[in-house]
Scaffold this motif. Structure first.
Motif, PDB file in Angstrom:
ATOM      1  N   ARG A 102     103.989  19.326 143.428  1.00 18.47           N
ATOM      2  CA  ARG A 102     105.341  19.040 143.801  1.00 18.47           C
ATOM      3  C   ARG A 102     105.125  17.536 144.308  1.00 18.47           C
ATOM      4  O   ARG A 102     104.894  17.348 145.478  1.00 18.47           O
ATOM      5  CB  ARG A 102     105.942  20.076 144.712  1.00 18.47           C
ATOM      6  N   THR A 103     105.757  16.510 143.636  1.00 19.99           N
ATOM      7  CA  THR A 103     105.772  15.371 144.062  1.00 19.99           C
ATOM      8  C   THR A 103     107.244  14.548 143.952  1.00 19.99           C
ATOM      9  O   THR A 103     107.991  15.163 142.972  1.00 19.99           O
ATOM     10  CB  THR A 103     104.960  14.359 143.433  1.00 19.99           C
ATOM     11  N   LEU A 104     107.582  13.628 144.806  1.00 17.96           N
ATOM     12  CA  LEU A 104     108.981  13.117 144.826  1.00 17.96           C
ATOM     13  C   LEU A 104     109.207  12.206 144.043  1.00 17.96           C
ATOM     14  O   LEU A 104     110.488  11.736 143.695  1.00 17.96           O
ATOM     15  CB  LEU A 104     109.329  12.819 146.371  1.00 17.96           C
ATOM     16  N   ASP A 105     108.377  11.475 143.459  1.00 21.16           N
ATOM     17  CA  ASP A 105     108.426  10.306 142.435  1.00 21.16           C
ATOM     18  C   ASP A 105     107.274  10.734 141.410  1.00 21.16           C
ATOM     19  O   ASP A 105     106.215  10.814 141.509  1.00 21.16           O
ATOM     20  CB  ASP A 105     107.957   8.999 143.400  1.00 21.16           C
ATOM     21  N   ARG A 106     107.775  10.036 140.088  1.00 25.26           N
ATOM     22  CA  ARG A 106     106.917  10.047 139.034  1.00 25.26           C
ATOM     23  C   ARG A 106     105.823   9.061 138.987  1.00 25.26           C
ATOM     24  O   ARG A 106     104.885   9.090 138.482  1.00 25.26           O
ATOM     25  CB  ARG A 106     107.863  10.151 137.784  1.00 25.26           C
ATOM     26  N   ASP A 107     106.064   7.899 139.805  1.00 29.54           N
ATOM     27  CA  ASP A 107     105.190   6.778 140.034  1.00 29.54           C
ATOM     28  C   ASP A 107     104.178   7.247 141.024  1.00 29.54           C
ATOM     29  O   ASP A 107     104.521   7.450 142.137  1.00 29.54           O
ATOM     30  CB  ASP A 107     105.790   5.508 140.458  1.00 29.54           C
ATOM     31  N   VAL A 108     102.725   7.433 140.528  1.00 28.14           N
ATOM     32  CA  VAL A 108     101.802   7.858 141.425  1.00 28.14           C
ATOM     33  C   VAL A 108     101.428   6.868 142.669  1.00 28.14           C
ATOM     34  O   VAL A 108     100.798   7.552 143.373  1.00 28.14           O
ATOM     35  CB  VAL A 108     100.693   8.356 140.649  1.00 28.14           C
ATOM     36  N   GLU A 109     101.795   5.668 142.276  1.00 32.06           N
ATOM     37  CA  GLU A 109     101.538   4.941 143.541  1.00 32.06           C
ATOM     38  C   GLU A 109     102.828   5.227 144.481  1.00 32.06           C
ATOM     39  O   GLU A 109     102.464   4.168 145.597  1.00 32.06           O
ATOM     40  CB  GLU A 109     101.456   3.436 143.095  1.00 32.06           C
ATOM     41  N   LYS A 110     103.709   5.850 144.529  1.00 29.30           N
ATOM     42  CA  LYS A 110     104.360   6.341 145.377  1.00 29.30           C
ATOM     43  C   LYS A 110     104.240   7.402 145.722  1.00 29.30           C
ATOM     44  O   LYS A 110     105.415   8.385 146.165  1.00 29.30           O
ATOM     45  CB  LYS A 110     105.996   6.183 145.007  1.00 29.30           C
ATOM     46  N   PHE A 111     103.084   8.309 145.754  1.00 30.68           N
ATOM     47  CA  PHE A 111     102.702   9.400 146.015  1.00 30.68           C
ATOM     48  C   PHE A 111     103.222  10.196 147.301  1.00 30.68           C
ATOM     49  O   PHE A 111     103.093   9.653 148.367  1.00 30.68           O
ATOM     50  CB  PHE A 111     101.209   9.665 145.812  1.00 30.68           C
ATOM     51  N   GLU A 112     104.196  11.182 147.205  1.00 27.51           N
ATOM     52  CA  GLU A 112     104.402  11.919 148.557  1.00 27.51           C
ATOM     53  C   GLU A 112     104.817  13.331 147.928  1.00 27.51           C
ATOM     54  O   GLU A 112     105.593  13.477 146.695  1.00 27.51           O
ATOM     55  CB  GLU A 112     105.674  11.130 149.073  1.00 27.51           C
ATOM     56  N   THR A 113     104.679  14.144 148.373  1.00 25.37           N
ATOM     57  CA  THR A 113     104.943  15.808 147.985  1.00 25.37           C
ATOM     58  C   THR A 113     105.702  16.335 149.178  1.00 25.37           C
ATOM     59  O   THR A 113     105.935  16.043 150.376  1.00 25.37           O
ATOM     60  CB  THR A 113     103.381  16.603 147.895  1.00 25.37           C
ATOM     61  N   ASP A 114     106.784  17.273 148.570  1.00 22.80           N
ATOM     62  CA  ASP A 114     107.595  18.056 149.385  1.00 22.80           C
ATOM     63  C   ASP A 114     107.134  19.728 149.312  1.00 22.80           C
ATOM     64  O   ASP A 114     108.090  20.502 149.533  1.00 22.80           O
ATOM     65  CB  ASP A 114     109.182  18.015 149.359  1.00 22.80           C
ATOM     66  N   ASP A 115     106.136  19.826 148.859  1.00 22.60           N
ATOM     67  CA  ASP A 115     105.476  21.054 148.576  1.00 22.60           C
ATOM     68  C   ASP A 115     105.615  22.041 149.956  1.00 22.60           C
ATOM     69  O   ASP A 115     105.053  21.755 151.083  1.00 22.60           O
ATOM     70  CB  ASP A 115     104.130  21.086 148.138  1.00 22.60           C
ATOM     71  N   PRO A 116     106.530  22.951 149.966  1.00 26.20           N
ATOM     72  CA  PRO A 116     106.805  23.895 151.125  1.00 26.20           C
ATOM     73  C   PRO A 116     105.658  24.528 151.513  1.00 26.20           C
ATOM     74  O   PRO A 116     105.491  24.940 152.958  1.00 26.20           O
ATOM     75  CB  PRO A 116     107.970  24.658 150.635  1.00 26.20           C
ATOM     76  N   LEU A 117     104.674  24.792 150.618  1.00 25.44           N
ATOM     77  CA  LEU A 117     103.505  25.534 151.197  1.00 25.44           C
ATOM     78  C   LEU A 117     102.667  24.702 151.732  1.00 25.44           C
ATOM     79  O   LEU A 117     101.499  25.069 152.546  1.00 25.44           O
ATOM     80  CB  LEU A 117     102.815  26.243 149.908  1.00 25.44           C
ATOM     81  N   TRP A 118     102.774  23.302 151.908  1.00 33.67           N
ATOM     82  CA  TRP A 118     101.756  22.313 152.554  1.00 33.67           C
ATOM     83  C   TRP A 118     102.374  21.561 153.492  1.00 33.67           C
ATOM     84  O   TRP A 118     101.800  21.028 154.454  1.00 33.67           O
ATOM     85  CB  TRP A 118     101.202  21.338 151.221  1.00 33.67           C
ATOM     86  N   LEU A 119     103.827  21.584 153.791  1.00 32.89           N
ATOM     87  CA  LEU A 119     104.519  20.731 154.543  1.00 32.89           C
ATOM     88  C   LEU A 119     104.151  21.191 156.271  1.00 32.89           C
ATOM     89  O   LEU A 119     103.918  20.363 156.919  1.00 32.89           O
ATOM     90  CB  LEU A 119     105.977  20.858 154.313  1.00 32.89           C
ATOM     91  N   PRO A 120     103.823  22.507 156.272  1.00 37.05           N
ATOM     92  CA  PRO A 120     103.518  22.690 157.641  1.00 37.05           C
ATOM     93  C   PRO A 120     102.100  22.086 158.164  1.00 37.05           C
ATOM     94  O   PRO A 120     101.991  21.632 159.229  1.00 37.05           O
ATOM     95  CB  PRO A 120     103.513  24.437 157.552  1.00 37.05           C
ATOM     96  N   THR A 121     101.219  22.196 157.259  1.00 35.55           N
ATOM     97  CA  THR A 121      99.974  21.551 157.437  1.00 35.55           C
ATOM     98  C   THR A 121     100.334  19.929 157.881  1.00 35.55           C
ATOM     99  O   THR A 121      99.650  19.386 158.643  1.00 35.55           O
ATOM    100  CB  THR A 121      98.964  21.363 156.352  1.00 35.55           C
ATOM    101  N   CYS A 122     101.242  19.107 156.975  1.00 36.04           N
ATOM    102  CA  CYS A 122     101.428  18.146 157.015  1.00 36.04           C
ATOM    103  C   CYS A 122     102.039  17.511 158.575  1.00 36.04           C
ATOM    104  O   CYS A 122     101.691  16.631 159.068  1.00 36.04           O
ATOM    105  CB  CYS A 122     102.475  17.517 156.010  1.00 36.04           C
ATOM    106  N   MET A 123     103.075  18.496 158.954  1.00 36.35           N
ATOM    107  CA  MET A 123     103.435  18.422 160.271  1.00 36.35           C
ATOM    108  C   MET A 123     102.569  18.338 161.483  1.00 36.35           C
ATOM    109  O   MET A 123     102.416  17.467 162.271  1.00 36.35           O
ATOM    110  CB  MET A 123     104.749  19.424 160.547  1.00 36.35           C
ATOM    111  N   THR A 124     101.646  19.278 161.132  1.00 32.47           N
ATOM    112  CA  THR A 124     100.499  19.283 162.025  1.00 32.47           C
ATOM    113  C   THR A 124      99.654  18.288 162.432  1.00 32.47           C
ATOM    114  O   THR A 124      99.407  17.750 163.360  1.00 32.47           O
ATOM    115  CB  THR A 124      99.665  20.676 162.061  1.00 32.47           C
ATOM    116  N   GLU A 125      99.263  17.674 161.169  1.00 32.07           N
ATOM    117  CA  GLU A 125      98.292  16.708 160.892  1.00 32.07           C
ATOM    118  C   GLU A 125      99.098  15.294 161.287  1.00 32.07           C
ATOM    119  O   GLU A 125      98.492  14.304 162.084  1.00 32.07           O
ATOM    120  CB  GLU A 125      97.877  16.422 159.511  1.00 32.07           C
TER     121      GLU A 125
END
Length: 288
Positions: free
Chosen positions: A165-188
């Motif tokens: 799950r990515t927010l932009d089709r341009d891979v050079e603007k890579f960012e994900t809003d994957d709910p299964l991974w966002l908790p890890t992102c918040m911790t990191e």
């Protein structure tokens, strides 16, 4: 025989990038066979946010610049040097959106090394830099581009049915809003913030997300190398307004071969491949 030498800062690129690129470029140049040599690896220079103001080049940036001069036969001057030397560094999270800063630091390191020589010698070396040497970036790192090719993701170990799950089709603007991974992102993000790295955004880290998608089975050598070797760059760059940073690499190498860009022609980042109208004799390197 013409020789191409890549200088990289990662193991994945050292083992696979030359094979990935030579698949889509000609085998000859002006009737002469072209050899893509195994890349030379040196230390990463962008693992932290580079200062925006002008400062003396860091030791690792100076080493990267000296490695380019060495492979081009400039320092020391030697015969049998590579005909095209391309330095490729990751932008990394700390320098997202600041490609101009990274370019400025690298060029400053090259300029500093040139001051060791007399004016006449410098002129000879500068001519070789303008015709043989380039500096390019991956945005934000080489794993970003795997997300532009579903087959590459499968090779990297992402199982069918587990779509990223990515927010932009341009891979050079890579960012994900994957709910299964966002908790890890918040911790990191909190951990890095506490360490003074307020620029860290874990949700923009393609390699860490790839590890998540493979249940942490992803290995840069075992999985990343074959994925990069077989990466369909045409799929990555099929939209003209996407991948403005890496498109510069393909424009530059295609220009050296004297052929059209093998991926979809489109927009380039002006700091890494300026418009054709720009006087190339005013540049330090082939592309910047």
């Amino acid at each position: 025989m013409a020789r191409i030498k890549l200088i990289v800062t990662g193991d994945m690129e050292k083992l696979a990038l030359h094979e990935s690129l030579r698949r889509i470029f000609p085998m000859t140049r002006d009737g002469e066979a072209v050899t893509w040599e195994r890349p030379r690896k040196t230390q990463c220079t962008t693992s932290y946010m580079l200062p925006r103001q002008s400062i003396a080049p860091s030791p690792v940036m100076s080493t990267l610049a000296r490695t380019m001069l060495d492979e081009a036969g400039i320092v020391p001057w030697r015969p049998g040097a590579a005909d095209l030397v391309v330095v490729i560094e990751d932008l990394e999270l700390g320098n997202l959106g600041h490609e101009d800063v990274v370019v400025r630091h690298f060029k400053a390191a090259v300029e500093h090394l040139l001051t060791d020589f007399e004016t006449q010698t410098q002129a000879r070396y500068r001519d070789r830099l303008q015709t043989r040497c380039s500096f390019h970036l991956f945005n934000s790192m080489v794993e970003s581009y795997l997300f532009g090719d579903p087959d590459a993701l499968r090779t990297a170990g992402v199982l069918p049915g587990r779509e990223p799950r990515t927010l932009d089709r341009d891979v050079e603007k890579f960012e994900t809003d994957d709910p299964l991974w966002l908790p890890t992102c918040m911790t990191e993000n909190a951990r890095h913030l506490a360490a003074g790295r307020d620029w860290w955004r874990h949700e923009r880290h393609p390699k860490r997300y790839l590890e998540h998608l493979t249940d942490h089975h992803y290995d840069e050598i075992e999985h990343g190398v074959p994925a990069l070797r077989a990466l369909r760059w045409n799929s990555v760059g099929r939209i003209r307004t996407h991948v403005r940073v890496v498109r510069c690499l393909f424009e530059d190498v295609a220009d050296w071969f004297g052929v059209p860009n093998p991926i979809e022609p489109g927009e380039c980042h002006e700091k890494l491949f300026p418009p054709r109208s720009v006087d190339r004799t005013m540049l330090l390197l082939r592309n910047c």
